[in-house]
Enzyme design. Structure first.
Site, PDB file in Angstrom:
ATOM      1  N   HIS A 124       0.844  -1.211   0.000  1.00 15.96           N
ATOM      2  CA  HIS A 124       0.000   0.000   0.000  1.00 15.96           C
ATOM      3  C   HIS A 124       0.873   1.252   0.000  1.00 15.96           C
ATOM      4  O   HIS A 124       0.656   2.180  -0.796  1.00 15.96           O
ATOM      5  CB  HIS A 124      -0.913  -0.034   1.224  1.00 15.96           C
ATOM      6  CG  HIS A 124      -1.647   1.250   1.483  1.00 15.96           C
ATOM      7  ND1 HIS A 124      -2.970   1.433   1.168  1.00 15.96           N
ATOM      8  CD2 HIS A 124      -1.225   2.429   2.041  1.00 15.96           C
ATOM      9  CE1 HIS A 124      -3.339   2.659   1.510  1.00 15.96           C
ATOM     10  NE2 HIS A 124      -2.289   3.283   2.048  1.00 15.96           N
ATOM     11  N   GLU A 125       1.859   1.296   0.883  1.00 13.16           N
ATOM     12  CA  GLU A 125       2.712   2.485   0.981  1.00 13.16           C
ATOM     13  C   GLU A 125       3.567   2.674  -0.270  1.00 13.16           C
ATOM     14  O   GLU A 125       3.762   3.805  -0.735  1.00 13.16           O
ATOM     15  CB  GLU A 125       3.596   2.400   2.228  1.00 13.16           C
ATOM     16  CG  GLU A 125       2.834   2.364   3.543  1.00 13.16           C
ATOM     17  CD  GLU A 125       1.879   3.533   3.721  1.00 13.16           C
ATOM     18  OE1 GLU A 125       2.123   4.604   3.125  1.00 13.16           O
ATOM     19  OE2 GLU A 125       0.880   3.378   4.431  1.00 13.16           O
ATOM     20  N   HIS A 128       1.645   4.442  -2.936  1.00 10.91           N
ATOM     21  CA  HIS A 128       1.649   5.902  -2.796  1.00 10.91           C
ATOM     22  C   HIS A 128       2.902   6.495  -3.447  1.00 10.91           C
ATOM     23  O   HIS A 128       2.835   7.531  -4.117  1.00 10.91           O
ATOM     24  CB  HIS A 128       1.629   6.290  -1.318  1.00 10.91           C
ATOM     25  CG  HIS A 128       0.272   6.238  -0.691  1.00 10.91           C
ATOM     26  ND1 HIS A 128      -0.819   6.893  -1.204  1.00 10.91           N
ATOM     27  CD2 HIS A 128      -0.169   5.609   0.442  1.00 10.91           C
ATOM     28  CE1 HIS A 128      -1.875   6.681  -0.437  1.00 10.91           C
ATOM     29  NE2 HIS A 128      -1.511   5.897   0.577  1.00 10.91           N
ATOM     30  N   GLU A 203      -6.231   6.947  -1.108  1.00 17.06           N
ATOM     31  CA  GLU A 203      -6.091   5.810  -0.186  1.00 17.06           C
ATOM     32  C   GLU A 203      -6.723   4.549  -0.775  1.00 17.06           C
ATOM     33  O   GLU A 203      -6.148   3.453  -0.693  1.00 17.06           O
ATOM     34  CB  GLU A 203      -6.725   6.137   1.169  1.00 17.06           C
ATOM     35  CG  GLU A 203      -5.975   7.173   1.986  1.00 17.06           C
ATOM     36  CD  GLU A 203      -4.568   6.732   2.359  1.00 17.06           C
ATOM     37  OE1 GLU A 203      -4.353   5.523   2.558  1.00 17.06           O
ATOM     38  OE2 GLU A 203      -3.691   7.599   2.451  1.00 17.06           O
TER      39      GLU A 203
END
Length: 288
Positions: A124-125, A128, A203
């Protein structure tokens, strides 16, 4: 992004018309400069806010190993790796480009998640980072930053210093600082809501990309439930330590509060779990 950009243009043009030309441009440029400074130093600011330190492969071999594998799968440069010494279970990524980024986890999350769940969080990070979300949000926030600066300037009478003063008394118009204050507050309010909408979308996009990268949306879903439950058990004193970087984290550092509002920086846990469940069903469907 288009609406936020249009707001910024409206802010500068409106102020130029109200204040006589140059002041709107000056404030607009100052607002952009402040946003650029935040973007250029986002990694340092976030690491300082979380009281995090950078760690080497020797200091955190398992963490580095996971990030190495995920970066190879995603075909992206490896970011720097950091650890924040706090019991709050969370993680964040920041930096002005994939080459100058940092992925940071807390000691609280390291002791809570399984290896598969941790990989889901890191994916997930890294999403980003790959999506350049820090740049996206910095550009998007320019209108709000400039509007906030305008509001403060009008509130404390800075426009009198620039020759704004009051309109011709015979015209019965409002003082220019009142016009500027009301206009900037309106732009700031609309920008605030649009930024939250964009943040929640980013997100969900990171959840989706991270789930496809690991092919384990169920692991990310399990991690989100553990992280949210863990945050709700943390004392407010400890949550305040990471509140400055809450918008960057995988879950907001807010305990016992519903985030189903227009002001939330993150989608609700239910929204995220529903999306991950749909992805899980798609990946589980027989091919052909």
């Amino acid at each position: 992004m288009f609406l936020l950009g249009a707001l910024f243009v409206a802010l500068v043009v409106g102020l130029a018309l109200a204040a006589g030309g140059t002041l709107g441009v000056i404030i607009g440029l100052v607002g952009i400069g402040f946003a650029v400074y935040q973007w250029a130093n986002s990694d340092k600011v976030a690491m300082r806010a979380m009281r995090a330190r950078e760690v080497t492969p020797e200091q955190a071999p398992e963490l580095h190993g996971m990030i190495d594998r995920l970066c190879a799968l995603a075909d992206m440069p490896k970011p720097r790796v950091g650890v924040a010494d706090t019991p709050v279970p969370n993680a964040f990524a920041t930096g002005r480009s994939p080459e100058r980024s940092v992925v940071c986890v807390t000691t609280g999350i390291l002791g809570m998640l399984t290896a598969e769940e941790m990989e889901g969080v890191l994916a997930h990070e890294l999403s980003h980072v790959a999506h350049r979300d820090v740049l996206v949000m910095t550009v998007a926030s320019s209108a709000g930053i400039a509007a906030g600066m305008l509001g403060q300037g009008a509130r404390f009478g800075a426009f009198g210093f620039f020759g704004g003063g009051r309109r011709d008394n015979n015209s019965g118009g409002l003082p220019i600082w009142v016009v500027v204050l009301l206009f900037s507050l309106l732009v700031y309010a609309v920008s605030f809501v649009l930024l939250r909408l964009l943040s929640r979308y980013r997100e969900l996009a990171a959840d989706r990309a991270g789930a496809y990268l690991t092919m384990r949306p169920d692991a990310l879903a399990s991690a989100l439930k553990k992280i949210t439950g863990g945050i709700n058990q943390i004392p407010q004193r400890d949550l305040r330590q990471v509140s400055a970087a809450s918008a960057l984290c995988i879950a907001p550092a807010i305990g016992g509060v519903s985030i189903k509002t227009l002001t939330a920086t993150h989608p609700s846990l239910e929204q995220r779990l529903d999306q991950l469940a749909r992805i899980q069903a798609e990946l589980s469907r027989p091919s052909g």
